[in-house]
Design a protein around this motif. Structure first.
Motif, short mmCIF file in Angstrom:
data_model
loop_
_atom_site.label_atom_id
_atom_site.label_comp_id
_atom_site.label_asym_id
_atom_site.label_seq_id
_atom_site.Cartn_x
_atom_site.Cartn_y
_atom_site.Cartn_z
N CYS A 95 0.79 -1.03 0.00
CA CYS A 95 0.10 -0.09 0.02
C CYS A 95 0.87 1.29 -0.01
O CYS A 95 2.24 1.12 0.43
CB CYS A 95 -1.00 -0.05 1.30
SG CYS A 95 -0.25 0.14 2.68
N ALA A 96 0.26 2.29 -0.58
CA ALA A 96 1.03 3.58 -0.57
C ALA A 96 -0.01 4.61 -0.43
O ALA A 96 -0.86 4.63 -0.77
CB ALA A 96 1.85 3.58 -2.03
N THR A 97 0.75 5.99 -0.16
CA THR A 97 0.05 7.04 -0.18
C THR A 97 0.80 8.22 -0.60
O THR A 97 2.18 8.47 -0.86
CB THR A 97 -0.51 7.43 1.62
OG1 THR A 97 -1.53 8.59 1.31
CG2 THR A 97 0.75 7.55 2.18
N GLN A 98 -0.11 9.33 -0.99
CA GLN A 98 0.57 10.57 -1.59
C GLN A 98 -0.11 11.86 -0.76
O GLN A 98 -1.15 11.73 -0.70
CB GLN A 98 0.42 10.41 -3.29
CG GLN A 98 1.22 11.45 -3.92
CD GLN A 98 0.82 12.99 -3.82
OE1 GLN A 98 1.56 13.81 -3.59
NE2 GLN A 98 -0.57 13.16 -4.11
N VAL A 99 0.76 12.53 -0.19
CA VAL A 99 0.24 13.61 0.44
C VAL A 99 0.68 15.12 0.06
O VAL A 99 0.15 16.07 0.28
CB VAL A 99 0.58 13.59 1.96
CG1 VAL A 99 0.30 12.20 2.58
CG2 VAL A 99 2.19 13.76 1.98
N ARG A 100 1.29 15.13 -1.08
CA ARG A 100 2.10 16.51 -1.69
C ARG A 100 0.75 17.27 -2.45
O ARG A 100 0.71 18.55 -2.38
CB ARG A 100 3.20 16.13 -2.40
CG ARG A 100 4.39 15.87 -1.49
CD ARG A 100 5.53 15.56 -2.19
NE ARG A 100 5.41 14.18 -2.84
CZ ARG A 100 5.82 13.86 -4.38
NH1 ARG A 100 6.87 14.58 -4.80
NH2 ARG A 100 5.58 12.97 -4.85
N ALA A 101 0.26 16.66 -3.30
CA ALA A 101 -0.48 17.34 -4.28
C ALA A 101 -1.71 16.58 -4.76
O ALA A 101 -1.76 15.37 -4.54
CB ALA A 101 0.34 17.69 -5.56
N ARG A 102 -2.65 17.32 -5.33
CA ARG A 102 -4.07 16.41 -5.57
C ARG A 102 -3.73 15.73 -6.64
O ARG A 102 -2.90 16.20 -7.74
CB ARG A 102 -4.99 17.85 -6.04
CG ARG A 102 -6.36 17.26 -6.23
CD ARG A 102 -7.29 18.41 -6.62
NE ARG A 102 -8.72 17.98 -7.10
CZ ARG A 102 -9.50 17.62 -6.09
NH1 ARG A 102 -9.37 17.49 -4.74
NH2 ARG A 102 -10.77 17.09 -6.24
N MET A 103 -4.29 14.59 -6.68
CA MET A 103 -4.04 13.66 -7.87
C MET A 103 -5.16 12.61 -7.89
O MET A 103 -5.89 12.26 -6.86
CB MET A 103 -2.81 12.61 -7.17
CG MET A 103 -2.40 11.58 -8.17
SD MET A 103 -1.03 10.54 -7.46
CE MET A 103 0.24 11.76 -7.47
#
Length: 128
Positions: A95-103
């Motif tokens: 699993c992974a997550t992205q927090v920097r920019a809207r995607m």
């Protein structure tokens, strides 16, 4: 410290089901997108399912209709319900997550390299 911890991987027979969980801790910002990815030896990591902050979802064609991604935002848990498992679903699942920019969920699915944080994986083996 951000941590993603997967669980639920197992060795099962074709046609059976599994539910993977990913507990996320340490985030100081809400995730813009989250996803499940898988990888087998000698192959690139591929997106399986992803969800964005608008709760839009995207699936790999190979798992559509069989896998379901969901979140428990109150508990910071990401799930992957996997039904009608096939031998070709065998892989290490991350699993992974992205927090920097809207995607979008689609972007998260297709570009795992842009995800910010990763778990260490849980192994799924499908064999008779």
């Amino acid at each position: 410290q951000v941590q993603l911890v997967e669980s639920g991987g197992a060795s099962v027979q074709p046609g059976q089901s599994l539910r993977l969980s990913c507990v996320v801790s340490g985030l100081t910002r809400s995730p813009k997108s989250m996803g499940w990815y898988r990888q087998t030896t000698g192959k690139e990591r591929e997106g399986v399912a992803a969800i964005d902050e608008d709760d839009d979802i995207s699936y790999a064609d190979s798992v559509k209709g069989r896998f379901t991604i969901s979140t428990d935002k109150a508990k910071n848990i990401l799930y992957l319900e996997m039904n009608s498992l096939k031998p070709e679903d065998s892989a290490m699942y991350y699993c992974a997550t992205q927090v920097r920019a809207r995607m979008s969920a689609y972007q998260a699915l297709k570009a795992p390299a842009i995800m910010d944080y990763w778990g260490k994986g849980t192994l799924v083996t499908i064999s008779s």
